[in-house]
Design a protein around this motif. Structure first.
Motif, PDB file in Angstrom:
ATOM      1  N   ASN B   2     -64.315  18.843  59.141  1.00  0.00           N
ATOM      2  CA  ASN B   2     -65.667  18.463  59.166  1.00  0.00           C
ATOM      3  C   ASN B   2     -65.468  19.567  57.879  1.00  0.00           C
ATOM      4  OD1 ASN B   2     -66.233  18.676  61.955  1.00  0.00           O
ATOM      5  ND2 ASN B   2     -66.037  20.497  62.179  1.00  0.00           N
ATOM      6  N   GLY B   3     -67.497  18.554  57.287  1.00  0.00           N
ATOM      7  CA  GLY B   3     -67.551  18.976  55.666  1.00  0.00           C
ATOM      8  C   GLY B   3     -68.143  20.609  55.533  1.00  0.00           C
ATOM      9  N   GLN B   4     -68.888  21.365  56.547  1.00  0.00           N
ATOM     10  CA  GLN B   4     -69.285  22.205  56.205  1.00  0.00           C
ATOM     11  C   GLN B   4     -68.464  22.953  57.539  1.00  0.00           C
ATOM     12  OE1 GLN B   4     -72.141  23.383  54.609  1.00  0.00           O
ATOM     13  NE2 GLN B   4     -72.956  21.209  53.459  1.00  0.00           N
ATOM     14  N   PRO B   5     -68.617  24.333  56.707  1.00  0.00           N
ATOM     15  CA  PRO B   5     -68.264  25.500  57.601  1.00  0.00           C
ATOM     16  C   PRO B   5     -69.067  25.852  58.836  1.00  0.00           C
ATOM     17  CG  PRO B   5     -68.201  25.944  55.697  1.00  0.00           C
ATOM     18  CD  PRO B   5     -69.046  24.719  55.478  1.00  0.00           C
ATOM     19  N   GLU B  15     -66.001  29.544  64.236  1.00  0.00           N
ATOM     20  CA  GLU B  15     -66.427  30.305  63.420  1.00  0.00           C
ATOM     21  C   GLU B  15     -67.632  30.648  64.207  1.00  0.00           C
ATOM     22  OE1 GLU B  15     -65.601  27.454  59.487  1.00  0.00           O
ATOM     23  OE2 GLU B  15     -66.961  27.707  60.050  1.00  0.00           O
TER      24      GLU B  15
END
Lengths: 234, 179
Positions: B2-5, B15
């Motif tokens: 994914n691009g974002q955490p 997360e």
């Protein structure tokens, strides 16, 4: 045997949430202890509230780092060009890395030992039958007393699985036993590294690893055979 | 990836779960180390270690004890790296006042604050099993497994911890009502 006031109060102060039948019976039948229990319950409620401290991020941290700071995944564009130019060099190193064998099961076991040095400093008392049953529950196994005196038992994460990790006293020497129902070996595989000697013994389901410290004079192969025979439910 | 955490997918779920467990882990680390900043640092480092080895976690239901074990190890590593100073509880209570002062507006707010101070005064061997039981909801067997103790030893420590706290607060500590 009926529980007395002293045992009731000791139990209450150690395990306030116990639902033991004798405990409950004493609570119902002893008015003095019932009052004691009511006050203890009130105190317990305050204790729970006291421990649940507010977790505000300290002033040292900025608001943006109040949450977990995960490693950044976005790479600034200016670094992309540099990274690309480095990739070729990394590729060469990668090929060399790939030629290197993956960490062996033995190495992983020794590594695991280093994470739990406390497991060797076990108490003189045996692990309770309940704890042992709980540790083996997931694998539907059990350990007969012939396996040795179990001084440490817990479920550990190991190579992506939860596995029983025991320290067993055999002939007065401690050995670590890890029951690896998901790791198969075709034959007994001895190893020695990092201050440990061990053997991975084939079992009817997976394998059993037995590890001893170098300084302990114990025949790990014999110890492993004893343990494999002592485990029921394969 | 994914691009974002915290985005979609396995990493995002990992997360998010870590983030939800973080407050309890910080509380646990605080009671373990009696230092708020140390607690935040230890938990941050522990969560990064967990993030790096998240594939090791086969059963997501076991995430909380798994993270707690990592926090304990990270705390031990920190303790090895830098010899932590002896704690002056009075100074500590003054320093951590914002964290220790009860946030709730109840009549016993003062008593809760005093209870926190009393818990901080308990020896480590009593404080840790007590926190695991009361704050983290661990059973005696789970505490024994986490601390590498027998269940009998854990029960003794839990009893003594409460006995000491009750004594500090003038509560009835008699085991035999006839005494």
């Amino acid at each position: 045997m009926t529980m007395g006031c002293k045992q009731f109060r000791q139990t209450l102060l150690a395990e306030p949430r116990t639902v033991d039948a004798e405990f409950t019976q004493h609570l119902a039948s002893c008015a003095v202890c019932s009052g004691f229990a009511a006050r203890a319950t009130a105190f317990e409620g305050k204790l729970a509230r006291a421990l649940a401290i507010g977790v505000k991020t300290s002033a040292r941290r900025s608001a943006s780092s109040a949450a977990v700071r995960w490693p950044a995944q976005h790479v600034p564009r200016r670094w992309l060009a540099l990274a690309a130019s480095v990739l070729l060099g990394i590729g060469v190193v990668t090929v060399l890395w790939l030629a290197k064998p993956a960490p062996s099961l033995a190495a992983a076991l020794v590594e695991h030992m280093s994470h739990e040095p406390g497991s060797w400093a076990v108490s003189a008392a045996d692990v309770s039958a309940e704890t042992l049953a709980e540790v083996f529950k997931k694998d539907r196994l059990s350990l007969r007393p012939t396996g040795g005196e179990v001084r440490y038992a817990r479920v550990c994460g190991f190579r992506g699985r939860s596995v029983p990790h025991l320290v067993v006293q055999q002939n007065g020497m401690p050995v670590t036993v890890m029951v690896l129902t998901h790791e198969s070996v075709s034959r007994p595989t001895p190893f020695a590294e990092g201050g440990y000697r061990g053997i991975i013994e084939p079992a009817p389901r997976g394998s059993v690893a037995v590890i001893a410290r170098d300084r302990d004079a114990i025949d790990v192969a014999q110890a492993a055979a004893v343990v494999v025979r002592a485990i029921d439910g394969w | 990836m994914n691009g974002q955490p915290g985005g979609n997918g396995k990493r995002g779920r990992f997360e998010a779960l870590c983030a939800s467990l973080r407050p309890d882990l910080i509380r646990f680390a605080f009671w373990l180390g009696r230092d708020r900043q140390l607690a935040e640092d230890v938990v941050q480092e522990a969560l990064l270690r967990a993030w790096r080895s998240q594939d090791m976690l086969a059963d997501p239901a076991a995430m909380k004890p798994w993270l707690l074990t990592i926090v304990r190890r990270e705390f031990a590593r920190t303790f090895e790296r830098k010899r932590l100073d002896l704690v002056d509880i009075d100074e500590l209570v003054a320093r951590e006042e914002p964290m220790l002062s009860a946030a709730e507006n109840t009549a016993d707010v003062q008593q809760i604050a005093e209870l926190r101070s009393a818990v901080l005064r308990l020896d480590d061997e009593y404080r840790e099993p007590l926190v695991l039981q009361v704050l983290m909801g661990y059973s005696t067997a789970e505490i024994a497994a986490e601390l590498g103790l027998s269940t009998a030893a854990v029960l003794t420590r839990l009893f003594r911890a409460r006995h000491k706290l009750r004594a500090m607060f003038g509560e009835d500590t008699s085991l035999d009502p006839e005494e």
